[in-house]
Design a protein around this motif. Sequence first.
Motif, short mmCIF file in Angstrom:
data_model
loop_
_atom_site.label_atom_id
_atom_site.label_comp_id
_atom_site.label_asym_id
_atom_site.label_seq_id
_atom_site.Cartn_x
_atom_site.Cartn_y
_atom_site.Cartn_z
N ASN A 88 0.83 -1.21 0.00
CA ASN A 88 0.00 0.00 0.00
C ASN A 88 0.86 1.26 0.00
N THR A 91 2.20 2.46 -3.58
CA THR A 91 1.31 2.95 -4.63
C THR A 91 1.59 4.41 -4.97
N THR A 93 -0.76 6.53 -5.24
CA THR A 93 -1.62 7.28 -4.33
C THR A 93 -0.89 7.64 -3.05
N GLU A 177 -4.37 -2.27 -8.91
CA GLU A 177 -5.65 -1.80 -8.39
C GLU A 177 -5.63 -0.28 -8.20
N ASP A 178 -4.51 0.23 -7.72
CA ASP A 178 -4.37 1.67 -7.53
C ASP A 178 -4.49 2.40 -8.87
N ARG A 180 -6.03 1.29 -11.62
CA ARG A 180 -7.41 1.17 -12.12
C ARG A 180 -8.35 2.13 -11.41
N ASN A 181 -8.13 2.33 -10.13
CA ASN A 181 -9.01 3.20 -9.35
C ASN A 181 -8.74 4.68 -9.58
N ASN A 182 -7.64 4.99 -10.27
CA ASN A 182 -7.25 6.39 -10.46
C ASN A 182 -6.89 6.69 -11.92
N THR A 183 -7.60 6.04 -12.83
CA THR A 183 -7.27 6.19 -14.25
C THR A 183 -7.27 7.64 -14.69
N ARG A 185 -7.28 10.40 -12.68
CA ARG A 185 -6.40 11.22 -11.85
C ARG A 185 -4.95 11.14 -12.32
#
Length: 266
Positions: A88, A91, A93, A177-178, A180-183, A185
């Motif tokens: 985590n 990432t 993010t 996953e990070d 995909r969730n922030n394409t 951004r």
Amino acid sequence: MSASTIISAEFTLELKDGLKVEGRVTTLQDGAPKPIVILNHGFRGHRDWAFWPEAAHKLADSGFYTVSYNFSRLTAIRDGVDERQVANATTLTQEQNDLSAVVQAAANKQLPFNEQSNAELIGLVGHSRAGGSVLIYASEHTSTVKAVVVWNGGVGPAPAAAKAEEERSLLDSVLDEDLRNNTSRFNLKDIVPSLTTPVLFIQGDQDRESLVAQFHSYQQSAPDHHYVLIAGSDHTINSAEPYEGAAPAFHEALQHTIDFLRVQLS
């Protein structure tokens, strides 16, 4: 060289989930508030890797309140936290969260020698993956960040989805996953042309073909930014560990950086 003394001091910022950022301020001790320049190392680097200490010293000597730090993934690995927490922390993010903590601490004058800093003038320098991070951060904080310099960067981490399932690690899955969730951004193709903060892109012509191609694509899509292509320079600006001193290519990159920041942070 300045006649004033260069001073430095360490700091630690405690983050959520037991993570922390460890950094260093380097600045002239002359009593004058200076523009803040925050240095962001690459994915496989750290704040003391190869050219970074020399960069911090030279920027400080050139009149900048210079902040260098390690992303929290490095302290997570060092401190032996569990695999999920390290993943985590790795990432993009979390890299944004780390950078935000440092910028906020600088802006709020919570770092060492804060009397030497001008919190109204903040610039970011990012190498490799952190080149993308500083662009993303600047796009989301246009009133705070006044200038950005990207060294051989401007892309996010590549997805590991192409790997066979049995080859994929927990880290691969978390990074994907990070992304995909922030394409939206993290979409630098859209961010760079619309970014109003002045950016200097410094790119070595012997770097990966994809990065050189990206550099030229930004020249076409975002011509109002600033661009320097350094002949004979590779991804690490011809530097390596153990460090044996700056290569001419790095001196060139650093001087372009200083000249740009002096104009934009004046």
